[in-house]
Design a protein around this motif. Sequence first.
Motif, PDB file in Angstrom:
ATOM      1  N   ARG A 110      22.715  38.128  26.266  1.00  0.00           N
ATOM      2  CA  ARG A 110      21.602  38.358  27.604  1.00  0.00           C
ATOM      3  C   ARG A 110      20.817  37.438  27.472  1.00  0.00           C
ATOM      4  NH1 ARG A 110      19.808  43.465  25.090  1.00  0.00           N
ATOM      5  NH2 ARG A 110      20.078  45.118  26.157  1.00  0.00           N
ATOM      6  N   ARG A 111      20.851  36.650  26.384  1.00  0.00           N
ATOM      7  CA  ARG A 111      19.994  35.038  26.241  1.00  0.00           C
ATOM      8  C   ARG A 111      20.466  33.761  26.585  1.00  0.00           C
ATOM      9  NH1 ARG A 111      18.642  37.189  21.646  1.00  0.00           N
ATOM     10  NH2 ARG A 111      20.014  35.702  20.054  1.00  0.00           N
ATOM     11  N   HIS A 112      21.774  34.515  27.221  1.00  0.00           N
ATOM     12  CA  HIS A 112      23.184  32.966  27.586  1.00  0.00           C
ATOM     13  C   HIS A 112      24.203  33.626  28.228  1.00  0.00           C
ATOM     14  CE1 HIS A 112      22.146  32.228  22.919  1.00  0.00           C
ATOM     15  NE2 HIS A 112      21.798  30.968  23.583  1.00  0.00           N
ATOM     16  N   VAL A 113      23.541  33.724  29.739  1.00  0.00           N
ATOM     17  CA  VAL A 113      23.866  34.747  31.055  1.00  0.00           C
ATOM     18  C   VAL A 113      25.096  33.464  30.501  1.00  0.00           C
ATOM     19  CG1 VAL A 113      23.936  34.851  32.903  1.00  0.00           C
ATOM     20  CG2 VAL A 113      22.168  36.324  30.936  1.00  0.00           C
ATOM     21  N   ASP A 114      24.848  32.556  31.313  1.00  0.00           N
ATOM     22  CA  ASP A 114      25.274  31.407  31.975  1.00  0.00           C
ATOM     23  C   ASP A 114      26.660  31.285  30.893  1.00  0.00           C
ATOM     24  OD1 ASP A 114      23.946  31.294  33.979  1.00  0.00           O
ATOM     25  OD2 ASP A 114      22.310  29.521  33.476  1.00  0.00           O
ATOM     26  N   ASP A 115      26.999  31.161  29.830  1.00  0.00           N
ATOM     27  CA  ASP A 115      27.105  30.727  28.864  1.00  0.00           C
ATOM     28  C   ASP A 115      28.630  32.530  28.959  1.00  0.00           C
ATOM     29  OD1 ASP A 115      26.617  28.590  27.878  1.00  0.00           O
ATOM     30  OD2 ASP A 115      26.119  29.451  26.003  1.00  0.00           O
ATOM     31  N   PHE A 116      28.706  33.040  29.663  1.00  0.00           N
ATOM     32  CA  PHE A 116      29.039  34.253  29.700  1.00  0.00           C
ATOM     33  C   PHE A 116      30.228  34.535  30.344  1.00  0.00           C
ATOM     34  CE2 PHE A 116      27.540  34.492  25.292  1.00  0.00           C
ATOM     35  CZ  PHE A 116      28.487  34.683  24.358  1.00  0.00           C
ATOM     36  N   LEU A 117      28.824  34.257  31.980  1.00  0.00           N
ATOM     37  CA  LEU A 117      28.999  35.604  33.314  1.00  0.00           C
ATOM     38  C   LEU A 117      30.633  34.696  34.011  1.00  0.00           C
ATOM     39  CD1 LEU A 117      27.754  37.239  35.587  1.00  0.00           C
ATOM     40  CD2 LEU A 117      26.923  35.140  36.456  1.00  0.00           C
ATOM     41  N   PRO A 118      30.983  32.978  33.465  1.00  0.00           N
ATOM     42  CA  PRO A 118      32.024  33.085  34.242  1.00  0.00           C
ATOM     43  C   PRO A 118      33.518  33.381  34.066  1.00  0.00           C
ATOM     44  CG  PRO A 118      30.741  30.730  34.030  1.00  0.00           C
ATOM     45  CD  PRO A 118      30.125  32.507  33.388  1.00  0.00           C
ATOM     46  N   PHE A 119      33.619  34.261  32.927  1.00  0.00           N
ATOM     47  CA  PHE A 119      34.200  34.816  32.080  1.00  0.00           C
ATOM     48  C   PHE A 119      33.805  36.112  32.256  1.00  0.00           C
ATOM     49  CE2 PHE A 119      33.434  31.086  30.214  1.00  0.00           C
ATOM     50  CZ  PHE A 119      34.232  30.656  30.123  1.00  0.00           C
ATOM     51  N   PHE A 120      33.577  37.458  32.809  1.00  0.00           N
ATOM     52  CA  PHE A 120      32.942  38.338  32.832  1.00  0.00           C
ATOM     53  C   PHE A 120      33.738  39.187  33.743  1.00  0.00           C
ATOM     54  CE2 PHE A 120      29.934  41.576  34.590  1.00  0.00           C
ATOM     55  CZ  PHE A 120      30.809  42.635  33.765  1.00  0.00           C
ATOM     56  N   ASN A 121      35.101  39.740  33.712  1.00  0.00           N
ATOM     57  CA  ASN A 121      35.697  40.527  34.581  1.00  0.00           C
ATOM     58  C   ASN A 121      35.379  41.431  34.822  1.00  0.00           C
ATOM     59  OD1 ASN A 121      38.056  38.713  33.900  1.00  0.00           O
ATOM     60  ND2 ASN A 121      38.212  39.262  32.103  1.00  0.00           N
ATOM     61  N   THR A 122      35.844  41.755  36.316  1.00  0.00           N
ATOM     62  CA  THR A 122      36.122  43.284  36.907  1.00  0.00           C
ATOM     63  C   THR A 122      37.200  44.108  36.030  1.00  0.00           C
ATOM     64  OG1 THR A 122      37.583  42.615  38.943  1.00  0.00           O
ATOM     65  CG2 THR A 122      35.416  41.899  38.955  1.00  0.00           C
ATOM     66  N   LEU A 146      30.698  38.359  40.351  1.00  0.00           N
ATOM     67  CA  LEU A 146      29.892  39.458  39.796  1.00  0.00           C
ATOM     68  C   LEU A 146      28.785  38.261  39.148  1.00  0.00           C
ATOM     69  CD1 LEU A 146      32.241  41.161  37.152  1.00  0.00           C
ATOM     70  CD2 LEU A 146      31.406  42.166  39.457  1.00  0.00           C
ATOM     71  N   THR A 147      28.409  39.280  40.057  1.00  0.00           N
ATOM     72  CA  THR A 147      26.269  38.847  39.639  1.00  0.00           C
ATOM     73  C   THR A 147      25.868  38.991  38.087  1.00  0.00           C
ATOM     74  OG1 THR A 147      25.452  41.434  40.065  1.00  0.00           O
ATOM     75  CG2 THR A 147      25.683  39.622  42.358  1.00  0.00           C
ATOM     76  N   ARG A 148      24.160  38.272  38.168  1.00  0.00           N
ATOM     77  CA  ARG A 148      23.629  37.689  36.962  1.00  0.00           C
ATOM     78  C   ARG A 148      23.314  39.502  36.486  1.00  0.00           C
ATOM     79  NH1 ARG A 148      21.546  32.970  34.549  1.00  0.00           N
ATOM     80  NH2 ARG A 148      19.932  33.929  33.249  1.00  0.00           N
ATOM     81  N   GLU A 149      23.448  40.347  38.045  1.00  0.00           N
ATOM     82  CA  GLU A 149      22.707  41.682  37.172  1.00  0.00           C
ATOM     83  C   GLU A 149      23.703  42.389  36.776  1.00  0.00           C
ATOM     84  OE1 GLU A 149      21.725  39.372  40.244  1.00  0.00           O
ATOM     85  OE2 GLU A 149      19.690  39.727  39.575  1.00  0.00           O
ATOM     86  N   ASP A 150      24.749  42.479  37.170  1.00  0.00           N
ATOM     87  CA  ASP A 150      25.816  42.544  36.761  1.00  0.00           C
ATOM     88  C   ASP A 150      26.423  42.505  35.639  1.00  0.00           C
ATOM     89  OD1 ASP A 150      27.010  44.030  39.382  1.00  0.00           O
ATOM     90  OD2 ASP A 150      27.394  42.457  40.185  1.00  0.00           O
ATOM     91  N   PHE A 151      26.475  41.832  34.670  1.00  0.00           N
ATOM     92  CA  PHE A 151      26.142  41.115  33.911  1.00  0.00           C
ATOM     93  C   PHE A 151      25.504  42.141  32.988  1.00  0.00           C
ATOM     94  CE2 PHE A 151      25.904  38.269  29.805  1.00  0.00           C
ATOM     95  CZ  PHE A 151      27.603  38.397  29.677  1.00  0.00           C
ATOM     96  N   LEU A 152      24.444  41.794  33.223  1.00  0.00           N
ATOM     97  CA  LEU A 152      22.816  42.146  32.277  1.00  0.00           C
ATOM     98  C   LEU A 152      23.330  44.343  32.403  1.00  0.00           C
ATOM     99  CD1 LEU A 152      19.909  40.274  34.249  1.00  0.00           C
ATOM    100  CD2 LEU A 152      21.043  40.029  31.193  1.00  0.00           C
TER     101      LEU A 152
END
Length: 294
Positions: A182-194, A205-211
Amino acid sequence: MEDIKRDHQRILRRHRREKKELEDQIQSMKRSVPKGDREQRKQLRLNIARLQAELEQRHLRELEKFQEKFPSSHALDSLAQNLAKLNLENRHPHSSKARRRRERREAEEREEQERALAAELEPLEDFRKEEEARLVAILAARGLEMKALPLDSQCMFRAVQDQLPFVATVDGLRRRVADYMRRHVDDFLPFFNTDDDDDDEEEPLTREDFLAHCEHVARLRPWGGQLELRALSHVLRRPMEVVQAAGPALLLGEQYRCKPVTLVYVQYACSLGEHYNSVQPLRAGAPAPAPRLL
Protein backbone atom coordinates in the motif's frame (compact mmCIF):
# COMPACT_ATOMS: atom_id res chain seq x y z
CA MET A 1 -33.92 -40.44 8.85
CA GLU A 2 -33.53 -36.85 9.96
CA ASP A 3 -29.92 -37.51 11.01
CA ILE A 4 -29.16 -39.01 7.60
CA LYS A 5 -30.73 -36.02 5.88
CA ARG A 6 -28.68 -33.60 8.00
CA ASP A 7 -25.47 -35.51 7.21
CA HIS A 8 -26.32 -35.39 3.51
CA GLN A 9 -26.96 -31.65 3.64
CA ARG A 10 -23.70 -31.17 5.54
CA ILE A 11 -21.78 -32.92 2.77
CA LEU A 12 -23.46 -30.79 0.13
CA ARG A 13 -22.65 -27.58 2.04
CA ARG A 14 -19.00 -28.64 2.33
CA HIS A 15 -18.92 -29.37 -1.40
CA ARG A 16 -20.24 -25.88 -2.16
CA ARG A 17 -17.65 -24.36 0.16
CA GLU A 18 -14.81 -26.34 -1.44
CA LYS A 19 -15.94 -25.26 -4.90
CA LYS A 20 -15.88 -21.63 -3.79
CA GLU A 21 -12.42 -22.10 -2.25
CA LEU A 22 -11.20 -23.63 -5.51
CA GLU A 23 -12.55 -20.65 -7.44
CA ASP A 24 -10.61 -18.30 -5.15
CA GLN A 25 -7.49 -20.43 -5.54
CA ILE A 26 -7.81 -20.35 -9.33
CA GLN A 27 -8.04 -16.55 -9.33
CA SER A 28 -4.89 -16.33 -7.20
CA MET A 29 -3.08 -18.80 -9.49
CA LYS A 30 -3.97 -16.63 -12.48
CA ARG A 31 -2.58 -13.53 -10.79
CA SER A 32 0.73 -15.28 -10.06
CA VAL A 33 1.52 -15.99 -13.74
CA PRO A 34 2.96 -13.15 -15.86
CA LYS A 35 0.42 -12.05 -18.42
CA GLY A 36 2.79 -12.21 -21.39
CA ASP A 37 4.13 -15.69 -20.64
CA ARG A 38 1.96 -17.82 -22.92
CA GLU A 39 3.76 -21.07 -22.06
CA GLN A 40 3.00 -20.65 -18.35
CA ARG A 41 -0.54 -19.56 -19.19
CA LYS A 42 -1.04 -22.75 -21.19
CA GLN A 43 0.22 -24.83 -18.29
CA LEU A 44 -1.99 -22.82 -15.96
CA ARG A 45 -5.09 -23.78 -17.93
CA LEU A 46 -4.10 -27.45 -17.70
CA ASN A 47 -3.58 -27.14 -13.95
CA ILE A 48 -6.96 -25.47 -13.52
CA ALA A 49 -8.71 -28.15 -15.58
CA ARG A 50 -7.02 -30.85 -13.50
CA LEU A 51 -8.02 -29.25 -10.20
CA GLN A 52 -11.63 -28.88 -11.29
CA ALA A 53 -11.81 -32.46 -12.54
CA GLU A 54 -10.20 -33.88 -9.39
CA LEU A 55 -12.57 -31.96 -7.13
CA GLU A 56 -15.63 -33.05 -9.10
CA GLN A 57 -14.52 -36.70 -9.05
CA ARG A 58 -13.82 -36.60 -5.33
CA HIS A 59 -17.25 -35.11 -4.62
CA LEU A 60 -18.92 -37.82 -6.71
CA ARG A 61 -17.02 -40.55 -4.85
CA GLU A 62 -18.03 -39.08 -1.49
CA LEU A 63 -21.71 -38.97 -2.47
CA GLU A 64 -21.59 -42.52 -3.82
CA LYS A 65 -19.93 -43.73 -0.62
CA PHE A 66 -22.59 -41.97 1.46
CA GLN A 67 -25.39 -43.59 -0.51
CA GLU A 68 -23.77 -47.02 -0.11
CA LYS A 69 -23.55 -46.46 3.65
CA PHE A 70 -27.12 -45.17 3.94
CA PRO A 71 -29.26 -46.80 1.22
CA SER A 72 -32.36 -45.25 2.77
CA SER A 73 -31.09 -41.87 1.62
CA HIS A 74 -32.37 -42.85 -1.81
CA ALA A 75 -35.92 -42.35 -0.52
CA LEU A 76 -35.91 -38.63 -1.23
CA ASP A 77 -34.54 -39.25 -4.71
CA SER A 78 -37.25 -41.85 -5.33
CA LEU A 79 -39.93 -39.42 -4.21
CA ALA A 80 -38.59 -36.77 -6.56
CA GLN A 81 -38.55 -39.28 -9.41
CA ASN A 82 -42.15 -40.28 -8.73
CA LEU A 83 -43.26 -36.66 -8.74
CA ALA A 84 -41.42 -36.15 -12.00
CA LYS A 85 -43.26 -39.12 -13.51
CA LEU A 86 -46.61 -37.67 -12.44
CA ASN A 87 -45.72 -34.35 -14.06
CA LEU A 88 -44.96 -36.11 -17.33
CA GLU A 89 -48.66 -36.89 -17.73
CA ASN A 90 -49.39 -33.19 -18.23
CA ARG A 91 -46.53 -32.62 -20.68
CA HIS A 92 -46.67 -32.57 -24.44
CA PRO A 93 -45.25 -35.90 -25.73
CA HIS A 94 -42.59 -34.12 -27.76
CA SER A 95 -41.17 -32.37 -24.68
CA SER A 96 -39.96 -35.68 -23.21
CA LYS A 97 -38.19 -36.62 -26.45
CA ALA A 98 -36.54 -33.19 -26.65
CA ARG A 99 -35.40 -33.48 -23.05
CA ARG A 100 -33.89 -36.93 -23.68
CA ARG A 101 -32.09 -35.66 -26.77
CA ARG A 102 -30.71 -32.71 -24.80
CA GLU A 103 -29.58 -34.93 -21.93
CA ARG A 104 -27.93 -37.37 -24.35
CA ARG A 105 -26.13 -34.52 -26.11
CA GLU A 106 -24.93 -33.08 -22.79
CA ALA A 107 -23.68 -36.51 -21.67
CA GLU A 108 -21.76 -36.92 -24.93
CA GLU A 109 -20.21 -33.49 -24.50
CA ARG A 110 -19.14 -34.31 -20.93
CA GLU A 111 -17.57 -37.59 -22.07
CA GLU A 112 -15.70 -35.78 -24.84
CA GLN A 113 -14.39 -33.19 -22.38
CA GLU A 114 -13.28 -35.94 -19.97
CA ARG A 115 -11.43 -37.76 -22.77
CA ALA A 116 -9.71 -34.55 -23.86
CA LEU A 117 -8.74 -33.73 -20.27
CA ALA A 118 -7.37 -37.25 -19.69
CA ALA A 119 -5.25 -36.94 -22.84
CA GLU A 120 -3.87 -33.59 -21.71
CA LEU A 121 -3.10 -34.79 -18.18
CA GLU A 122 -1.49 -38.09 -19.17
CA PRO A 123 2.05 -36.61 -19.55
CA LEU A 124 1.87 -34.86 -16.16
CA GLU A 125 2.96 -37.93 -14.19
CA ASP A 126 6.23 -38.00 -16.13
CA PHE A 127 6.62 -34.25 -15.57
CA ARG A 128 6.09 -34.76 -11.81
CA LYS A 129 8.76 -37.45 -11.59
CA GLU A 130 11.28 -35.47 -13.60
CA GLU A 131 10.63 -32.28 -11.64
CA GLU A 132 11.07 -34.05 -8.31
CA ALA A 133 14.33 -35.66 -9.44
CA ARG A 134 15.70 -32.34 -10.66
CA LEU A 135 14.81 -30.56 -7.43
CA VAL A 136 16.37 -33.32 -5.33
CA ALA A 137 19.58 -32.99 -7.37
CA ILE A 138 19.71 -29.18 -7.21
CA LEU A 139 19.11 -29.07 -3.46
CA ALA A 140 21.44 -31.98 -2.66
CA ALA A 141 24.27 -30.14 -4.43
CA ARG A 142 23.78 -27.39 -1.83
CA GLY A 143 23.52 -29.80 1.08
CA LEU A 144 19.75 -29.22 1.32
CA GLU A 145 16.53 -31.15 0.89
CA MET A 146 12.93 -30.18 0.45
CA LYS A 147 10.76 -29.74 3.54
CA ALA A 148 7.12 -30.43 2.68
CA LEU A 149 4.49 -27.92 3.79
CA PRO A 150 0.68 -28.10 3.82
CA LEU A 151 -0.94 -27.75 0.41
CA ASP A 152 -2.97 -24.59 0.77
CA SER A 153 -2.94 -20.88 -0.05
CA GLN A 154 -0.58 -20.15 2.84
CA CYS A 155 2.32 -22.24 1.50
CA MET A 156 4.54 -19.38 0.30
CA PHE A 157 4.21 -17.46 3.56
CA ARG A 158 4.74 -20.66 5.57
CA ALA A 159 7.94 -21.42 3.64
CA VAL A 160 9.30 -17.99 4.58
CA GLN A 161 8.09 -18.25 8.18
CA ASP A 162 9.76 -21.65 8.54
CA GLN A 163 13.24 -20.19 7.93
CA LEU A 164 13.09 -16.97 9.94
CA PRO A 165 15.37 -16.75 12.99
CA PHE A 166 12.59 -15.09 14.98
CA VAL A 167 8.96 -15.86 15.73
CA ALA A 168 6.42 -14.59 13.19
CA THR A 169 2.90 -15.62 12.29
CA VAL A 170 1.70 -16.17 8.76
CA ASP A 171 -1.15 -13.70 9.23
CA GLY A 172 1.31 -11.17 10.63
CA LEU A 173 3.52 -11.56 7.56
CA ARG A 174 0.49 -11.08 5.31
CA ARG A 175 -0.48 -7.85 7.07
CA ARG A 176 3.06 -6.48 6.85
CA VAL A 177 3.23 -7.35 3.14
CA ALA A 178 -0.12 -5.68 2.46
CA ASP A 179 0.92 -2.55 4.38
CA TYR A 180 4.22 -2.35 2.49
CA MET A 181 2.54 -2.69 -0.92
CA ARG A 182 0.00 0.00 0.00
CA ARG A 183 2.85 2.39 0.84
CA HIS A 184 4.71 1.58 -2.40
CA VAL A 185 1.92 1.28 -4.93
CA ASP A 186 3.95 2.81 -7.77
CA ASP A 187 6.64 0.14 -7.38
CA PHE A 188 4.17 -2.72 -7.77
CA LEU A 189 1.32 -1.48 -9.96
CA PRO A 190 3.16 -1.91 -13.31
CA PHE A 191 3.59 -5.62 -12.53
CA PHE A 192 0.06 -6.22 -11.24
CA ASN A 193 -1.71 -8.67 -13.57
CA THR A 194 -5.34 -9.28 -14.42
CA ASP A 195 -7.01 -12.68 -14.39
CA ASP A 196 -7.54 -12.73 -18.16
CA ASP A 197 -5.36 -15.13 -20.10
CA ASP A 198 -4.98 -13.74 -23.59
CA ASP A 199 -6.50 -10.28 -23.84
CA ASP A 200 -3.46 -8.10 -24.61
CA GLU A 201 -5.47 -4.96 -25.35
CA GLU A 202 -7.38 -4.55 -22.11
CA GLU A 203 -7.08 -1.40 -19.99
CA PRO A 204 -4.41 -1.51 -17.26
CA LEU A 205 -5.61 -2.00 -13.73
CA THR A 206 -6.02 1.06 -11.56
CA ARG A 207 -4.55 2.10 -8.25
CA GLU A 208 -7.88 1.26 -6.62
CA ASP A 209 -7.71 -2.27 -8.07
CA PHE A 210 -4.28 -2.77 -6.55
CA LEU A 211 -5.33 -1.42 -3.14
CA ALA A 212 -8.26 -3.84 -3.19
CA HIS A 213 -5.78 -6.63 -3.92
CA CYS A 214 -3.70 -5.57 -0.89
CA GLU A 215 -6.80 -5.80 1.29
CA HIS A 216 -7.42 -9.24 -0.18
CA VAL A 217 -3.88 -10.36 0.69
CA ALA A 218 -4.26 -9.23 4.30
CA ARG A 219 -7.72 -10.59 5.04
CA LEU A 220 -8.74 -13.37 2.62
CA ARG A 221 -5.50 -15.40 2.47
CA PRO A 222 -5.13 -15.80 -1.30
CA TRP A 223 -2.18 -17.62 -2.83
CA GLY A 224 1.01 -15.56 -2.83
CA GLY A 225 2.99 -14.72 -5.95
CA GLN A 226 6.04 -12.76 -7.02
CA LEU A 227 4.58 -9.43 -5.92
CA GLU A 228 4.05 -10.63 -2.37
CA LEU A 229 7.45 -12.37 -2.29
CA ARG A 230 9.21 -9.19 -3.40
CA ALA A 231 7.37 -7.24 -0.72
CA LEU A 232 8.44 -9.86 1.85
CA SER A 233 12.08 -9.33 0.92
CA HIS A 234 11.72 -5.61 1.70
CA VAL A 235 9.66 -6.12 4.85
CA LEU A 236 12.18 -8.61 6.26
CA ARG A 237 15.23 -6.97 4.62
CA ARG A 238 16.33 -10.37 3.38
CA PRO A 239 16.83 -11.84 -0.10
CA MET A 240 14.24 -14.36 -1.24
CA GLU A 241 15.56 -17.18 -3.41
CA VAL A 242 13.19 -19.42 -5.35
CA VAL A 243 14.67 -22.74 -6.48
CA GLN A 244 12.88 -24.27 -9.45
CA ALA A 245 13.42 -27.30 -11.66
CA ALA A 246 12.80 -25.51 -14.96
CA GLY A 247 15.63 -22.96 -14.79
CA PRO A 248 18.02 -20.97 -12.64
CA ALA A 249 16.97 -19.86 -9.17
CA LEU A 250 15.10 -16.57 -8.95
CA LEU A 251 16.57 -14.05 -6.49
CA LEU A 252 14.53 -11.14 -5.13
CA GLY A 253 15.88 -8.47 -2.80
CA GLU A 254 19.50 -9.10 -3.76
CA GLN A 255 20.45 -5.67 -2.36
CA TYR A 256 20.19 -7.12 1.16
CA ARG A 257 23.53 -8.67 2.11
CA CYS A 258 22.54 -11.63 4.24
CA LYS A 259 21.66 -15.29 3.84
CA PRO A 260 18.58 -15.63 1.63
CA VAL A 261 15.38 -17.38 2.55
CA THR A 262 15.18 -20.31 0.12
CA LEU A 263 11.84 -21.52 -1.20
CA VAL A 264 11.23 -24.44 -3.54
CA TYR A 265 8.75 -23.79 -6.35
CA VAL A 266 6.88 -26.96 -7.33
CA GLN A 267 4.84 -26.84 -10.52
CA TYR A 268 3.79 -30.43 -11.21
CA ALA A 269 4.33 -32.56 -8.11
CA CYS A 270 1.24 -31.45 -6.15
CA SER A 271 -2.38 -32.15 -6.97
CA LEU A 272 -3.23 -28.51 -6.21
CA GLY A 273 -0.93 -27.31 -8.98
CA GLU A 274 1.69 -24.71 -8.13
CA HIS A 275 3.08 -24.91 -4.61
CA TYR A 276 5.94 -23.68 -2.42
CA ASN A 277 7.95 -25.80 0.02
CA SER A 278 10.68 -24.90 2.49
CA VAL A 279 14.18 -26.41 2.75
CA GLN A 280 16.22 -28.02 5.51
CA PRO A 281 19.78 -29.42 5.81
CA LEU A 282 20.29 -32.69 3.94
CA ARG A 283 19.93 -35.56 6.38
CA ALA A 284 22.61 -38.22 6.64
CA GLY A 285 21.81 -41.24 4.50
CA ALA A 286 19.55 -39.32 2.13
CA PRO A 287 19.60 -40.76 -1.42
CA ALA A 288 22.14 -39.23 -3.77
CA PRO A 289 20.82 -37.19 -6.70
CA ALA A 290 20.64 -38.67 -10.18
CA PRO A 291 23.64 -37.25 -12.12
CA ARG A 292 21.83 -37.26 -15.48
CA LEU A 293 19.37 -34.61 -14.24
CA LEU A 294 21.99 -32.08 -13.13
